[in-house]
Enzyme design. Structure first.
Site, PDB file in Angstrom:
ATOM      1  N   GLY A  46      80.874 -16.591 -35.207  1.00  0.00           N
ATOM      2  CA  GLY A  46      80.316 -15.247 -35.364  1.00  0.00           C
ATOM      3  C   GLY A  46      78.816 -15.394 -35.428  1.00  0.00           C
ATOM      4  N   GLU A  47      78.218 -14.850 -36.435  1.00  0.00           N
ATOM      5  CA  GLU A  47      76.761 -14.953 -36.618  1.00  0.00           C
ATOM      6  C   GLU A  47      76.523 -15.671 -37.942  1.00  0.00           C
ATOM      7  OE1 GLU A  47      74.782 -14.148 -34.122  1.00  0.00           O
ATOM      8  OE2 GLU A  47      73.210 -15.048 -35.359  1.00  0.00           O
ATOM      9  N   SER A  48      75.984 -16.900 -37.838  1.00  0.00           N
ATOM     10  CA  SER A  48      75.895 -17.726 -39.047  1.00  0.00           C
ATOM     11  C   SER A  48      74.978 -17.133 -40.114  1.00  0.00           C
ATOM     12  CB  SER A  48      75.437 -19.136 -38.683  1.00  0.00           C
ATOM     13  OG  SER A  48      74.229 -19.106 -37.962  1.00  0.00           O
ATOM     14  N   CYS A  79      82.029 -23.126 -34.686  1.00  0.00           N
ATOM     15  CA  CYS A  79      80.794 -22.540 -34.163  1.00  0.00           C
ATOM     16  C   CYS A  79      79.883 -22.061 -35.304  1.00  0.00           C
ATOM     17  CB  CYS A  79      81.116 -21.447 -33.139  1.00  0.00           C
ATOM     18  SG  CYS A  79      79.764 -21.222 -31.971  1.00  0.00           S
ATOM     19  N   ARG A 106      70.898 -24.451 -33.941  1.00  0.00           N
ATOM     20  CA  ARG A 106      71.520 -23.187 -33.509  1.00  0.00           C
ATOM     21  C   ARG A 106      71.119 -22.835 -32.073  1.00  0.00           C
ATOM     22  NH1 ARG A 106      70.181 -18.555 -37.336  1.00  0.00           N
ATOM     23  NH2 ARG A 106      71.679 -17.517 -35.966  1.00  0.00           N
ATOM     24  N   ILE A 134      80.338 -20.704 -27.068  1.00  0.00           N
ATOM     25  CA  ILE A 134      79.759 -19.363 -26.998  1.00  0.00           C
ATOM     26  C   ILE A 134      78.490 -19.331 -27.850  1.00  0.00           C
ATOM     27  CG2 ILE A 134      80.181 -16.898 -27.366  1.00  0.00           C
ATOM     28  CD1 ILE A 134      83.235 -17.564 -27.199  1.00  0.00           C
ATOM     29  N   ARG A 135      77.347 -19.283 -27.197  1.00  0.00           N
ATOM     30  CA  ARG A 135      76.059 -19.392 -27.910  1.00  0.00           C
ATOM     31  C   ARG A 135      76.168 -20.482 -28.985  1.00  0.00           C
ATOM     32  NH1 ARG A 135      73.935 -15.473 -30.772  1.00  0.00           N
ATOM     33  NH2 ARG A 135      75.929 -14.539 -31.233  1.00  0.00           N
ATOM     34  N   HIS A 170      84.683 -22.676 -29.839  1.00  0.00           N
ATOM     35  CA  HIS A 170      85.779 -21.808 -30.292  1.00  0.00           C
ATOM     36  C   HIS A 170      87.090 -22.347 -29.732  1.00  0.00           C
ATOM     37  CE1 HIS A 170      83.500 -18.152 -31.721  1.00  0.00           C
ATOM     38  NE2 HIS A 170      82.546 -18.836 -31.119  1.00  0.00           N
ATOM     39  N   GLU A 172      89.940 -21.122 -30.881  1.00  0.00           N
ATOM     40  CA  GLU A 172      90.925 -20.079 -31.208  1.00  0.00           C
ATOM     41  C   GLU A 172      91.050 -19.003 -30.132  1.00  0.00           C
ATOM     42  OE1 GLU A 172      87.913 -20.189 -32.261  1.00  0.00           O
ATOM     43  OE2 GLU A 172      87.121 -18.162 -32.389  1.00  0.00           O
TER      44      GLU A 172
END
Ligand code: GLN
Length: 186
Positions: A46-48, A79, A106, A134-135, A170, A172
């Site tokens: 997600g967004e760390s 991630c 990051r 993903i990013r 990821h 999942e």
């Protein structure tokens, strides 16, 4: 055995789906009360910065750190979840639990357009598995007690230190459950 999936932000729903597909009991974790009910914890991508901030604001961070010290909470970060486990976060700062002795940078592959899928060879597993970056962050240093279980482009992408597992990708979003099974066996 109940697996908790931290559900403050990010891709927690797909982790729950994969876990339920392999017959695990899975609970979303947003509070200390919910954390107390689980035997292990997945921190999703997600967004760390958001996940890290909410972990500290909610008080979950202290409880995760103390259960980690007791040895009563195996943790798997994917991630952004890997970022919040690192002892050192590079690039843009993000709050971290510091459970894994590694430096992680990051957004090290570039922006969303540089996201990619690949088949990854995992140590101890016969066939490569599909994963998505993903990013994604890059692990740029690992401490002496960290085992590298997979690499991509010369960088560790799946690492383990005791009962903490971290993947920079990821797993999942694919049907494959190899890493979820590995985590369940830890
Ligand atoms: N780029 C995100 C971060 O730095 C991580 C992306 C992800 O989890 N897919 O927090």
């Amino acid at each position: 055995m109940t697996v908790g999936v931290l559900a403050l932000q990010g891709n927690f729903a797909d982790h729950c789906r994969v876990l339920r597909n392999i017959g695990c009991t899975c609970e979303e974790v947003r509070s200390l009360r919910e954390l107390a009910l689980v035997d292990r914890l997945i921190i999703p991508g997600g967004e760390s910065t958001v996940i890290g901030r909410l972990l500290f604001e909610s008080g979950l961070s202290q409880e995760i750190i103390s259960r980690h010290r007791e040895g009563s909470l195996p943790v798997f970060g994917t991630c952004a979840g890997a970022i919040v486990l690192a002892t050192e976060v590079m690039g843009a700062p993000a709050p971290s639990l510091r459970l894994m002795d590694m430096s992680i940078e990051r957004n090290a592959y570039g922006r969303q357009l540089q996201s990619f899928q690949t088949n990854l060879a995992i140590c101890g597993h016969a066939t490569p598995i599909p994963v998505s970056f993903i990013r994604a962050p890059k692990i740029v240093r690992t401490g002496p007690s960290v085992d590298v279980l997979a690499t991509h482009g010369g960088h560790p992408v799946l690492v383990r230190q005791g009962d903490v597992l971290a993947a920079t990708f990821h797993p999942e979003v694919h049907e494959e459950a190899v890493l979820h099974r590995l985590f369940m066996e830890m």
